[in-house]
Design an enzyme around this catalytic site. Structure first.
Site, mmCIF file in Angstrom:
data_model
loop_
_atom_site.group_PDB
_atom_site.id
_atom_site.type_symbol
_atom_site.label_atom_id
_atom_site.label_comp_id
_atom_site.label_asym_id
_atom_site.label_seq_id
_atom_site.Cartn_x
_atom_site.Cartn_y
_atom_site.Cartn_z
ATOM 1 N N GLU A 49 -5.322 1.136 3.886
ATOM 2 C CA GLU A 49 -4.404 1.867 4.767
ATOM 3 C C GLU A 49 -4.867 3.320 4.930
ATOM 4 O O GLU A 49 -4.079 4.263 4.831
ATOM 5 C CB GLU A 49 -2.978 1.794 4.231
ATOM 6 N N GLU A 112 -1.025 -8.080 4.103
ATOM 7 C CA GLU A 112 0.136 -7.769 3.259
ATOM 8 C C GLU A 112 1.403 -8.150 3.999
ATOM 9 O O GLU A 112 1.852 -7.431 4.889
ATOM 10 C CB GLU A 112 0.179 -6.277 2.886
#
Length: 559
Positions: A49, A112
């Protein structure tokens, strides 16, 4: 490490990152774990991320991103590399989705799938409806999804400094199908198990077939996948409130609101995400028997060796500063805990002496404990996820009340011990913004003016005179008696600490100070905030201690 800046175009950091990545890749190659070697690993990820960090670093962050991609590809491991939540991913890296809903994301890789969320102090336990979790998984495969990974499928515990940030519990249960202790979390575990059975049963068609979606109105759609004469169908209703009865291939189906039905042969419905048949398990917390038998508790107090924590201030167990020093500078990352102790003294000659006041603190710190004459008058903390600012108020605090001498800032060693044992000092805390003292008095205007005039006459220092005069400008009122609120603001000093006189005329001291001695109260002769030679009258024990997250402790202990 000297010169290191984390996760950016820093040579020191990049050298360490490459060394670590090389170590991991070589270990996996040696064990032949990549699918290109016949092993089970089909994807590799570099960074995580990074887009969130790149926004801060801007162009330098983009340069680091390109370096990461080049470095990863140089290992030639024979499988794709991914970067999650990275819209500007560098080819041949693949951007993947992290989130609660990824059915509209392309490419169809969900790295995720968030089942729950963190537990935060002061917040409700995060809980997501089981039907919603199943819905988004089925919906993802209906829209062509090929890779889906749960975050988390098994909860856990993050001990010590690994909890994830301010206000985050050490529990990482995440409302996962297998909870923090490895127990089945029903009904989510059983409901997802049924879904996991039916989706892989038609894996070939779902991953290699041609998909055709037919919109049926009011949020209802049918998707059919075909491959070599095999068929699979999804019936989806994205309407959040209205169930739908539809006709599909000559048969009628009830599709509840916000649900997906799975038809492995385009005929029989074998699963619907909203129809949960697994019984719910109820967790019962057993009472803490120790609280019923306090005599069995044996507290042991030991002094904290602050020199081991105050790495930036070697050989000092405490120190006084004229500004708020950043935590990393003080502890050198040896502790997550740092408290700033801010002192405000009010002399007996102050106009607010012998009145009830409201102690008010505007803070951007994580936690605040306020003390008045060594006794706690309240505590407050912000909320998780960066919302740390708050205003603390302790109303109806009596200043004076027949007492002589005193200070706002020293807490007895005994009281400090007691507070630690009760576990009141919890989280990391940062910079406070403003300290205020508010006074509300019900007096006639004439009486108030007369009192202020006497105070002005009694003062001999120019600064005190000017401050007191400022408070004399009371506005006219139609009522002879009224409630007046006067606020004494004491801003954090950036220069040498000294007696502060606010714009409203109340004098006091505000500074970071060292902790109290082992005596119950530290004497004025040992106080470096107000030299004894300048105290003409005993200071009023009327205001107490403002304990801000910060300056004299660390290492996980509180005082």
């Amino acid at each position: 490490m000297p010169g290191m800046v984390l996760r950016t175009d820093s040579e020191t950091f990049k050298n360490e990152m490459q060394n670590f990545t090389t170590l991991i890749v070589d270990m996996l190659k040696q064990e032949q774990l990549f699918v290109s070697q016949g092993g089970p690993i089909i994807l590799a990820q570099i960074e995580n991320e990074y887009r969130n960090v790149q926004t801060y670093y801007k162009e330098i962050g983009k340069k680091h991103l390109q370096w990461c991609a080049s470095m990863a590809n140089s290992f030639d491991i024979g499988i794709p590399w991914i970067m999650c939540q990275q819209a500007d991913v560098v080819v041949p890296m693949i951007n993947t989705c992290n989130g609660w809903y990824c059915d509209n994301f392309t490419p169809k890789m969900w790295t995720e799938k968030w089942i729950g969320w963190f537990k935060a102090w002061g917040e409700h336990d995060p809980h997501r409806r089981v039907a919603d979790v199943a819905f988004v998984v089925a919906r993802f495969f209906q829209t062509g999804g090929v890779v889906q990974n749960y975050y988390m499928y098994h909860g856990g515990t993050n001990f010590g400094r690994t909890a994830g940030g301010p206000y985050i519990f050490t529990s990482y249960d995440y409302d996962a199908p297998l909870d923090e202790y490895g127990h089945l979390n029903q009904p989510i575990w059983g409901h997802l198990k049924q879904l996991h059975a039916v989706i892989p049963s038609r894996e070939r068609v779902l991953t290699h077939g041609d998909n055709v979606t037919t919109e049926m109105g009011n949020g209802v759609a049918a998707t059919v996948s075909t491959e070599d004469g095999s068929f699979v169908a999804f019936l989806c209703n994205v309407n959040t409130t209205t169930d739908a009865t539809i006709t599909f291939h000559g048969n009628q189906y009830l599709v509840p609101a916000w649900s997906v039905s799975f038809l492995p042969d385009c005929s029989a419905e074998v699963y619907n995400t909203a129809m949960v048949s697994t019984p719910t398990s109820v967790k019962v917390k057993l009472p803490n028997m120790a609280t019923d038998q306090p005599e069995q508790l044996r507290w042991v107090w030991r002094p904290e060796r602050l020199a081991e924590v105050l790495k930036g201030w070697a050989d000092r167990d405490s120190f006084t500063a004229s500004l708020l020093i950043d935590q990393i500078t003080v502890t050198r990352d040896a502790s997550d805990y740092l408290w700033y102790i801010t002192l405000v003294r009010i002399e007996k000659s102050n106009p607010i002496f012998n009145n009830e006041v409201t102690l008010r603190v505007t803070s951007s710190g994580h936690v605040l404990h306020a003390f008045f004459n060594g006794k706690i008058v309240g505590s407050q903390y912000g909320v998780a996820y960066g919302k740390y600012d708050f205003v603390f108020k302790a109303p109806n605090v009596s200043v004076g009340n027949g007492m002589s001498g005193g200070e706002l800032g020293r807490i007895p060693a005994r009281a400090r011990k007691e507070k630690c044992l009760k576990g009141s000092f919890e989280n990391v805390a940062t910079t406070p913004m403003e300290v205020s003292l508010a006074i509300s008095t019900k007096k006639s205007k004439r009486e108030a003016e007369a009192t202020l005039e006497k105070q002005v006459t009694a003062k001999k220092h120019k600064r005190e005179v000017e401050a007191a005069i400022q408070t004399s400008s009371l506005e006219d009122s139609s009522s002879e008696f009224e409630e007046e609120e006067v606020v004494a603001k004491a801003a954090i000093l950036s220069k040498k600490p000294s007696s502060v006189v606010s714009k409203n005329g109340f004098a006091g001291n505000l500074k970071n100070t060292k902790p109290a001695s082992n005596s119950e109260f530290e004497s004025d002769s040992g106080d470096d905030e107000v030299p004894a030679s300048k105290i003409s009258k005993p200071a009023a024990k009327a205001t107490g201690l403002l304990l801000f997250p910060g300056a004299t402790t660390g290492g996980g202990q509180c005082c």
